[in-house]
Design an enzyme around this catalytic site. Structure first.
Site, mmCIF file in Angstrom:
data_model
loop_
_atom_site.group_PDB
_atom_site.id
_atom_site.type_symbol
_atom_site.label_atom_id
_atom_site.label_comp_id
_atom_site.label_asym_id
_atom_site.label_seq_id
_atom_site.Cartn_x
_atom_site.Cartn_y
_atom_site.Cartn_z
ATOM 1 C CB THR A 396 -0.821 -0.059 1.304
ATOM 2 O OG1 THR A 396 -1.515 -1.285 1.273
ATOM 3 C CG2 THR A 396 -1.780 1.088 1.470
ATOM 4 C CB SER A 468 -6.526 -1.856 7.919
ATOM 5 O OG SER A 468 -6.954 -3.116 8.350
ATOM 6 N N GLY A 490 -1.233 -2.482 6.317
ATOM 7 C CA GLY A 490 -2.299 -3.372 6.782
ATOM 8 C C GLY A 490 -2.910 -2.818 8.068
HETATM 9 O O1 DON Z 1 -6.794 -2.672 2.642
HETATM 10 C C1 DON Z 1 -6.021 -3.149 3.460
HETATM 11 O O2 DON Z 1 -6.181 -3.056 4.656
HETATM 12 C C2 DON Z 1 -4.783 -3.870 2.977
HETATM 13 N N1 DON Z 1 -5.017 -4.427 1.664
HETATM 14 C C3 DON Z 1 -3.635 -2.914 2.967
HETATM 15 C C4 DON Z 1 -2.347 -3.579 2.588
HETATM 16 C C5 DON Z 1 -1.172 -2.850 3.069
HETATM 17 O O3 DON Z 1 -1.257 -1.822 3.693
HETATM 18 C C6 DON Z 1 0.148 -3.471 2.765
HETATM 19 N N2 DON Z 1 1.203 -2.556 3.060
HETATM 20 N N3 DON Z 1 2.132 -2.671 3.730
#
Ligand code: DON
Length: 592
Positions: A396, A468, A490
């Protein structure tokens, strides 16, 4: 204290209202100081520069956010994307703002059975690195919507795509952050399994990765961006790009021995995708207005529930002489996170398909109950909210922009894992997400982030997986923006945003110290609180001994990209020192 009625889809307002506030729907007083300069902060310096260039050419925060997000799709292929999704929070200088939900959607023919083996056991890798991992991308619809609804009108959409197109076509030098990501075990395995991704990222003899300084030229992606820039979302969800995307998924399916059969993503899944406009969730904390995103992200909910719980606790009396939170304050933080994440696991999901009881979960009764139930010892078995009368049941990337007119955009977008599913669209030059792993595919079986869930977040056709992501804006009672922030990571996104907000608003730390401070993370299950390297070991010992808090080592931090604005209107930018990003300020203008 004032409790509001809560209506899904309406602005949710929590607890204490600042002096002079007349409640939801009341426009803030018009006169407060504008920022002295605009500011941009993102996870990659080249994307930050694109955003600043747009501000300096007269664009507003929405224009700059769109251009910077598209640049991230080129310069940060680990996470920036066209093939993923996210949430954008638009907060105008005056008024309430809105959320653009461009979360990915489950294709119509996908259902839980496809992820299980013959014995009904979850096959983990299917939701991570096969065509079954991929939700219908939302970014092309969402970024266009942000442009159409809130752009200044001074740029065509193609003009906002142009910097990304040039970066893709002319190439960028691979930086050490990218090279390190390409060497990591999971991403390497996923990307090398896909011929288009392998050719782009591992061009050296023997399939060796790009080296620092090598030119990363992405002509296919440049052409994809041109079709999108010229035609808008139709140039992605229909025509050549759509055909290339479906072909690539079909090829990946063949490599998997026809895992999905006739039940793959279809042209209809792509053409029927739309981003959604939602009202932000809003709470009050110490007289500040906190705006964040509603389901299908859990970010805004957890942030506001935790702040609601902490609102009634005497945090100000729990500051060490250095301005740090005391052991007792940390115990309160951890317990509030544990409680909110328990509710998340049980009750949060896509509101289109599951009645999320947000009004009860953020209501004064439940929040107060949670607060008073914090005891001196960690409550490792704390349970989620139970509806009255019901039997007890069992990478992300984020960018923040502020323009000198006082408008803010807080935008988080993701492919889920680093480089997503690793499935690259051949001839299209972009990677597809593995967002469907954010579902709780089998109750009681944790997802990639160790998160549990139940029916609320079960994978179903057409559903959006629970997120998240927590793009957030904090305003003073009078409406002046004081913080614009968010992060990848996440569930650690939520705890990271929370801790920075607490350190700035309660501990009066400057933004940089607040972002640098070692973090902890608590998400209900596992029971242990994770602490970052560098977190004071004495504090851990005291929390264990005094409050019965169990701890584990591990990654506890998301990568914050934040803008703060001082009382004199001077913005400051802080890109988390744990990341490879940067922030910048717009060049100063002549005094107004
Ligand atoms: O929407 C979410 O919560 C996850 N798919 C986010 C993934 C994420 O932040 C990965 N990064 N380090």
């Amino acid at each position: 204290m004032r409790a509001q009625g809560f209506v899904q889809g309406a602005l949710i307002s929590l607890l204490v209202c600042p002096p002079g506030c007349k409640g939801p729907g009341t426009p803030p007083p018009p006169l407060h100081q504008l920022p002295l300069q605009g500011a941009v902060v993102s996870g990659q310096p080249l994307a930050t520069q694109v955003g600043l260039d747009i501000l300096e050419a007269g664009g507003n925060a929405a224009d700059a956010a769109v251009a910077a997000a598209l640049a991230l799709a080129v310069v940060l292929p680990q996470a920036g994307n066209l093939g993923g999704g996210g949430f954008a929070l638009w907060v105008p200088h005056q008024g309430q703002g809105e959320v653009i939900d461009f979360r990915e959607v489950t294709p119509q023919a996908f259902d839980q059975d496809l992820y299980l083996d013959d014995e009904g056991k979850l096959v983990r890798r299917r939701s991570l690195e096969t065509p079954l991992a991929v939700g219908v991308p939302g970014s092309p619809a969402g970024l266009y919507s942000l442009f159409k609804r809130h752009g200044s009108g001074r740029f065509s959409f193609l003009q906002l795509c142009a910097p990304a197109i040039s970066l893709a076509r002319e190439g960028i030098p691979a930086n050490s952050w990218l090279v390190r990501s390409l060497g990591a075990e999971g991403p390497k395995r996923r990307l090398q399994a896909n011929p288009a991704a392998r050719a782009l990222f591992y061009p050296h003899q023997g399939g060796e990765a790009l080296r620092v300084g090598d030119a990363l030229i992405q002509e296919d992606l440049a052409q994809t961006l041109e079709r999108y820039g010229n035609q808008g979302p139709q140039g992605f969800y229909q025509g050549q790009t759509a055909a290339l995307l479906l072909d690539s998924l079909a090829e990946a399916n063949e490599r998997e021995g026809n895992l999905v059969g006739e039940r793959g993503m279809t042209a209809a899944d792509l053409t029927s995708y739309s981003s959604l406009v939602r009202s932000p969730l809003r709470g009050w904390f110490r007289g500040f207005e906190v705006l964040s995103v509603p389901p299908p992200s859990s970010g805004g909910f957890v942030l506001l529930q935790v702040l609601g719980i902490l609102e009634g606790l005497p945090l100000e009396g729990q500051r060490t002489p250095q301005g740090e939170p005391t052991v007792r304050a940390m115990h309160w933080w951890i317990e509030a996170m544990r409680m909110a994440f328990a509710d998340r696991a049980e009750h949060l999901g896509d509101p289109a398909d599951y009645a999320v009881p947000l009004d009860a979960l953020l209501g004064a009764d439940w929040v107060t109950m949670r607060r008073v139930s914090i005891g001196p010892q960690a409550d490792l078995d704390c349970r989620a909210w139970v509806p009255p009368g019901a039997p007890e049941s069992s990478q992300t990337t984020h960018l923040s922009v502020l323009d000198d007119q006082g408008n803010a955009v807080s935008l988080t977008t993701t492919l889920n894992a680093t480089f997503g599913s690793g499935i690259m669209v051949k001839g299209g030059g972009f990677l597809l997400n593995n967002e469907l792993d954010d579902f709780s595919i089998v109750s009681g079986t944790p997802n990639m982030f160790g998160l549990l869930g139940g029916e609320a977040n079960q994978l179903r056709p057409g559903r959006r997986p629970l997120s998240s992501m927590t793009p957030t804006v904090v305003r003073e009672g009078g409406g002046r923006v004081v913080l614009v922030l968010g992060a990848p990571g996440g569930p650690r996104i939520i705890s990271s945003v929370l801790q920075v907000v607490l350190r700035v608003l309660v501990h009066r730390q400057d933004l940089e110290s607040a972002v640098r401070a070692p973090r902890l993370h608590q998400q209900w299950r596992p029971k242990e609180t994770r602490v970052e390297k560098g977190f004071d070991p004495e504090l851990v010992k005291l929390l264990e001994a005094t409050h019965g808090q169990p701890f584990a080592k591990g990654s506890a931090a998301g990568l914050i990209q934040a803008i703060g604005v001082g009382a004199n209107g001077q913005p400051s930018v802080v890109s988390d020192p744990r990341s490879g990003g940067t922030g910048g300020l717009q060049r100063e203008k002549a005094p107004r």
